[in-house]
Design an enzyme around this catalytic site. Structure first.
Site, PDB file in Angstrom:
ATOM      1  N   ASP A  30     -36.513   3.290 -18.940  1.00 26.53           N
ATOM      2  CA  ASP A  30     -35.585   3.684 -17.883  1.00 26.53           C
ATOM      3  C   ASP A  30     -35.868   5.130 -17.479  1.00 26.53           C
ATOM      4  OD1 ASP A  30     -32.569   2.497 -16.895  1.00 26.53           O
ATOM      5  OD2 ASP A  30     -32.990   4.632 -16.581  1.00 26.53           O
ATOM      6  N   ASN A  87     -25.609  -5.461 -16.035  1.00 34.56           N
ATOM      7  CA  ASN A  87     -24.498  -5.061 -15.176  1.00 34.56           C
ATOM      8  C   ASN A  87     -24.532  -5.913 -13.908  1.00 34.56           C
ATOM      9  OD1 ASN A  87     -23.803  -2.916 -16.947  1.00 34.56           O
ATOM     10  ND2 ASN A  87     -25.373  -1.627 -16.014  1.00 34.56           N
ATOM     11  N   GLY A  93     -21.258  -1.417 -12.643  1.00 39.58           N
ATOM     12  CA  GLY A  93     -22.233  -0.335 -12.716  1.00 39.58           C
ATOM     13  C   GLY A  93     -23.619  -0.691 -12.213  1.00 39.58           C
ATOM     14  N   GLN A  94     -23.781  -1.875 -11.600  1.00 35.50           N
ATOM     15  CA  GLN A  94     -25.112  -2.228 -11.101  1.00 35.50           C
ATOM     16  C   GLN A  94     -25.486  -1.330  -9.921  1.00 35.50           C
ATOM     17  OE1 GLN A  94     -25.703  -6.369 -10.005  1.00 35.50           O
ATOM     18  NE2 GLN A  94     -27.919  -6.107  -9.837  1.00 35.50           N
ATOM     19  N   HIS A 100     -31.786  -7.292 -14.290  1.00 35.63           N
ATOM     20  CA  HIS A 100     -32.528  -6.647 -15.381  1.00 35.63           C
ATOM     21  C   HIS A 100     -31.588  -6.472 -16.559  1.00 35.63           C
ATOM     22  CE1 HIS A 100     -30.631  -3.580 -12.872  1.00 35.63           C
ATOM     23  NE2 HIS A 100     -30.473  -2.875 -13.977  1.00 35.63           N
ATOM     24  N   HIS A 102     -30.783  -4.042 -19.829  1.00 37.17           N
ATOM     25  CA  HIS A 102     -31.001  -2.762 -20.501  1.00 37.17           C
ATOM     26  C   HIS A 102     -31.083  -3.037 -22.001  1.00 37.17           C
ATOM     27  CE1 HIS A 102     -29.530  -0.193 -17.030  1.00 37.17           C
ATOM     28  NE2 HIS A 102     -28.986  -1.343 -16.713  1.00 37.17           N
TER      29      HIS A 102
HETATM   30  P1  5GP Z   1     -28.172  -0.753 -13.190  1.00 35.52           P
HETATM   31  O1  5GP Z   1     -27.277   0.431 -12.902  1.00 35.52           O
HETATM   32  O2  5GP Z   1     -28.495  -1.488 -11.919  1.00 35.52           O
HETATM   33  O3  5GP Z   1     -27.650  -1.666 -14.273  1.00 35.52           O
HETATM   34  O4  5GP Z   1     -29.498  -0.161 -13.803  1.00 35.52           O
HETATM   35  C1  5GP Z   1     -30.503   0.374 -13.019  1.00 35.52           C
HETATM   36  C2  5GP Z   1     -31.310   1.273 -13.905  1.00 35.52           C
HETATM   37  O5  5GP Z   1     -32.566   1.501 -13.277  1.00 35.52           O
HETATM   38  C3  5GP Z   1     -30.684   2.650 -14.141  1.00 35.52           C
HETATM   39  O6  5GP Z   1     -30.475   2.841 -15.536  1.00 35.52           O
HETATM   40  C4  5GP Z   1     -31.690   3.616 -13.561  1.00 35.52           C
HETATM   41  O7  5GP Z   1     -31.819   4.798 -14.328  1.00 35.52           O
HETATM   42  C5  5GP Z   1     -32.984   2.808 -13.541  1.00 35.52           C
HETATM   43  N1  5GP Z   1     -33.910   3.153 -12.490  1.00 35.52           N
HETATM   44  C6  5GP Z   1     -33.633   3.336 -11.173  1.00 35.52           C
HETATM   45  N2  5GP Z   1     -34.758   3.620 -10.492  1.00 35.52           N
HETATM   46  C7  5GP Z   1     -35.778   3.582 -11.394  1.00 35.52           C
HETATM   47  C8  5GP Z   1     -37.189   3.799 -11.290  1.00 35.52           C
HETATM   48  O8  5GP Z   1     -37.744   4.070 -10.219  1.00 35.52           O
HETATM   49  N3  5GP Z   1     -37.911   3.684 -12.435  1.00 35.52           N
HETATM   50  C9  5GP Z   1     -37.333   3.375 -13.639  1.00 35.52           C
HETATM   51  N4  5GP Z   1     -38.143   3.290 -14.690  1.00 35.52           N
HETATM   52  N5  5GP Z   1     -35.998   3.185 -13.767  1.00 35.52           N
HETATM   53  C10 5GP Z   1     -35.234   3.284 -12.658  1.00 35.52           C
END
Ligand code: 5GP
Ligand code: ZN
Length: 114
Positions: A30, A87, A93-94, A100, A102
């Site tokens: 991440d 999420n 929190g998505q 995906h 975590h």
């Molecule tokens: P969500 O909030 O949708 O559950 O998780 C998205 C995750 O993607 C976040 O933890 C954020 O830090 C990560 N993320 C967003 N953009 C990028 C990116 O360009 N590269 C990587 N490796 N992680 C990303």
């Protein structure tokens, strides 16, 4: 042309160094970790949210989860404990609308989550 950041990573339009990859999925660090171990396990198929899963995606979800447990063992966080979190939608929190998981570990987590 996709605007999805994870589809761009999968297509290598954005460079990345996967920690694991096969025909179904990719696992990456991440960019903004919230734990000492914070990997993202991402299907290569674009699915926006958990709500958009169909019956044909059931094996894929199994691949994602078993990859998470495999990585947890490889990274030696399996005995202390880890989280595999998905999420779904903004209220949870998505922020990236491509399903995906975590993989979080290397520290203590509390329940219920904040
Ligand atoms: P969500 O909030 O949708 O559950 O998780 C998205 C995750 O993607 C976040 O933890 C954020 O830090 C990560 N993320 C967003 N953009 C990028 C990116 O360009 N590269 C990587 N490796 N992680 C990303
Ligand atoms: Zn996508």
């Amino acid at each position: 042309m996709t605007t999805c950041i994870f589809c761009k990573i999968i297509a290598r339009e954005i460079p990345c160094t996967p920690v694991f990859e096969n025909e179904h999925l990719i696992a990456i660090d991440d960019i903004s970790p919230v734990a000492p171990v914070h990997k993202l396990i991402i299907p290569k198929k674009h699915i926006s949210t958990l709500n958009d899963l169909t019956a044909e995606d059931i094996p894929l979800i199994g691949h994602l989860l078993s990859t998470g447990t495999h990585l947890a063992k490889t990274l030696k966080i399996d005995q202390d404990g880890y989280r595999l979190v998905e999420n779904c939608n903004a209220g949870a929190g998505q922020t990236v609308y491509h399903v995906h998981f975590h993989l979080l570990g290397g520290r203590t987590f509390h329940w219920p989550p904040g």
